[in-house]
Design a protein around this motif. Structure first.
Motif, PDB file in Angstrom:
ATOM      1  N   THR A 148       0.830  -1.207   0.000  1.00 54.84           N
ATOM      2  CA  THR A 148       0.000   0.000   0.000  1.00 54.84           C
ATOM      3  C   THR A 148       0.864   1.256   0.000  1.00 54.84           C
ATOM      4  O   THR A 148       2.042   1.218   0.375  1.00 54.84           O
ATOM      5  N   ASN A 156      -0.995   0.122  -7.506  1.00 50.87           N
ATOM      6  CA  ASN A 156      -1.313  -0.363  -8.845  1.00 50.87           C
ATOM      7  C   ASN A 156      -0.074  -0.258  -9.724  1.00 50.87           C
ATOM      8  O   ASN A 156       0.646   0.749  -9.675  1.00 50.87           O
ATOM      9  N   ASP A 158       1.823  -0.373 -13.548  1.00 52.73           N
ATOM     10  CA  ASP A 158       1.533  -0.056 -14.945  1.00 52.73           C
ATOM     11  C   ASP A 158       1.510  -1.323 -15.798  1.00 52.73           C
ATOM     12  O   ASP A 158       0.659  -1.472 -16.680  1.00 52.73           O
ATOM     13  N   ASP A 160       2.311  -5.768 -15.829  1.00 53.85           N
ATOM     14  CA  ASP A 160       2.746  -7.076 -15.337  1.00 53.85           C
ATOM     15  C   ASP A 160       3.514  -7.707 -16.490  1.00 53.85           C
ATOM     16  O   ASP A 160       2.936  -8.029 -17.529  1.00 53.85           O
ATOM     17  N   SER A 176      -4.559 -12.002  -9.683  1.00 52.71           N
ATOM     18  CA  SER A 176      -4.946 -10.821  -8.901  1.00 52.71           C
ATOM     19  C   SER A 176      -3.957  -9.671  -9.017  1.00 52.71           C
ATOM     20  O   SER A 176      -3.989  -8.750  -8.204  1.00 52.71           O
ATOM     21  N   PRO A 178      -2.672  -6.268  -9.746  1.00 54.64           N
ATOM     22  CA  PRO A 178      -3.331  -4.996 -10.071  1.00 54.64           C
ATOM     23  C   PRO A 178      -2.511  -4.190 -11.078  1.00 54.64           C
ATOM     24  O   PRO A 178      -1.770  -3.277 -10.714  1.00 54.64           O
ATOM     25  N   ALA A 179      -2.636  -4.549 -12.337  1.00 54.81           N
ATOM     26  CA  ALA A 179      -1.847  -3.892 -13.380  1.00 54.81           C
ATOM     27  C   ALA A 179      -2.756  -3.401 -14.499  1.00 54.81           C
ATOM     28  O   ALA A 179      -3.815  -3.976 -14.759  1.00 54.81           O
ATOM     29  N   GLY A 180      -2.312  -2.347 -15.165  1.00 60.49           N
ATOM     30  CA  GLY A 180      -3.089  -1.797 -16.264  1.00 60.49           C
ATOM     31  C   GLY A 180      -2.816  -2.477 -17.589  1.00 60.49           C
ATOM     32  O   GLY A 180      -3.628  -2.410 -18.513  1.00 60.49           O
ATOM     33  N   TRP A 203       5.366  -4.901 -12.330  1.00 58.22           N
ATOM     34  CA  TRP A 203       5.385  -6.070 -11.441  1.00 58.22           C
ATOM     35  C   TRP A 203       5.994  -7.233 -12.212  1.00 58.22           C
ATOM     36  O   TRP A 203       5.680  -7.450 -13.385  1.00 58.22           O
TER      37      TRP A 203
END
Length: 321
Positions: A148, A156, A158, A160, A176, A178-180, A203
């Motif tokens: 966090t 988040n 950008d 993966d 799961s 959290p990537a765009g 990530w």
């Protein structure tokens, strides 16, 4: 002349398999003889003789266990090595008849443990968010919940860079990250023509096999171009890639307090893997993130800062002072 019993032959075959496995790892014949309390000539004969190539599993056990071979391999790859634990999982999750003798499962598991190929990282089976082999393992969602920002909001990414799916599309609901944007296997994140973006925050949970050093080298290059990468890697501090791409270039590392129990493509959580994991930050922003989550309520593990925001190591800072 009396022939050895089937049980004796099985024990001899099992011993031969174990001797060959250890010998391939570099244990000398003298060391094997001392370890097992047998004559060196016996060791030599078992290493060279047909008994070493004999199957540990009797003919009667094969029909019973044959339908469960893939399930056994998946459990072994997930770190479940105890025959008793394998038997319990097969009965609970895969329909193995409870009447199946423990010795039947034990012999079958020992045979698979004696085989070199199913457990080698080069098979492509690994723990991560994509795979080139038979099993895919994803990072559990609570892992990302611990990452966090200063206000407690989830981080988040950008991109993966090692995602499952096809053509950049991830459809499995158990992924799961959290990537765009997702770079899937078919897009090949290691291809120089595949961009990770400009100054993007990525990530990376790469394949834990022969491709891993190539991914960490690409992460180093991305950070050098102004981007950042947060990577979940195996804690293999005795390898060349660790020293050349982590210790030499990363900004910070968190040694996780516990091993990550990944989940498979069906959402089922696997057993604890046979090795620990680390979070590696390539870039100052992710280094600060790791320090915060390591020392905060999440307490993911032990934080080690390798470089400052300017990329200097602690030794360089001391020399400059």
């Amino acid at each position: 002349m009396t022939r050895p019993s089937a049980e004796s032959a099985d024990r001899r075959a099992a011993l031969a398999v174990e001797l060959r496995r250890l010998h391939r790892k570099g244990v000398s014949q003298r060391g094997l003889a001392e370890r097992f309390g047998i004559n060196r000539r016996t060791v030599s004969a078992l290493l060279a003789g047909p008994a070493a190539r004999a199957s540990v599993v009797g003919k009667r056990s094969a029909p019973v266990m044959a339908p469960f071979e893939q399930a056994v391999l998946h459990l072994l790859q997930a770190g479940v090595r105890s025959p008793a634990a394998v038997r319990r999982r097969l009965i609970a999750d895969h329909g193995l008849p409870p009447s199946t003798a423990a010795s039947t499962v034990r012999d079958f598991v020992n045979r698979r443990l004696g085989a070199a190929s199913p457990l080698r990282p080069s098979t492509g089976v690994r723990f991560g968010d994509t795979a080139s082999g038979a099993v895919e393992w994803y990072t559990p969602p609570e892992f990302f919940a611990a990452l966090t920002d200063d206000n407690g909001a989830p981080i988040n990414f950008d991109v993966d860079v090692a995602a499952p799916g096809v053509k950049g599309i991830v459809t499995n609901p158990h992924v799961s990250v959290p990537a765009g944007r997702f770079i899937t296997k078919d897009l090949d994140a290691l291809d120089p023509s595949t961009s990770w973006g400009t100054r993007t925050k990525c990530w990376m949970n790469p394949p834990y096999g022969s491709l891993l050093p190539k991914f960490t080298r690409r992460a180093v290059a991305h950070a050098a171009d102004g981007g950042e990468v947060l990577a979940l890697l195996p804690a293999r501090t005795d390898t060349r890639w660790w020293h050349s791409t982590v210790m030499a270039h990363a900004h910070a590392v968190v040694f996780n307090r516990s091993r990550v129990r990944f989940i498979d493509s069906s959402g089922r959580r696997g057993e604890s893997p046979a090795f620990g994991q680390v979070l590696v930050a390539y870039g100052p922003t992710f280094a600060d993130l790791l320090e915060r989550v390591a020392l905060g309520p999440a307490a993911l593990g032990s934080f080690v800062r390798l470089r400052d925001d300017a990329g200097q190591t602690r030794n360089q800072e001391e020399e400059a002072a």
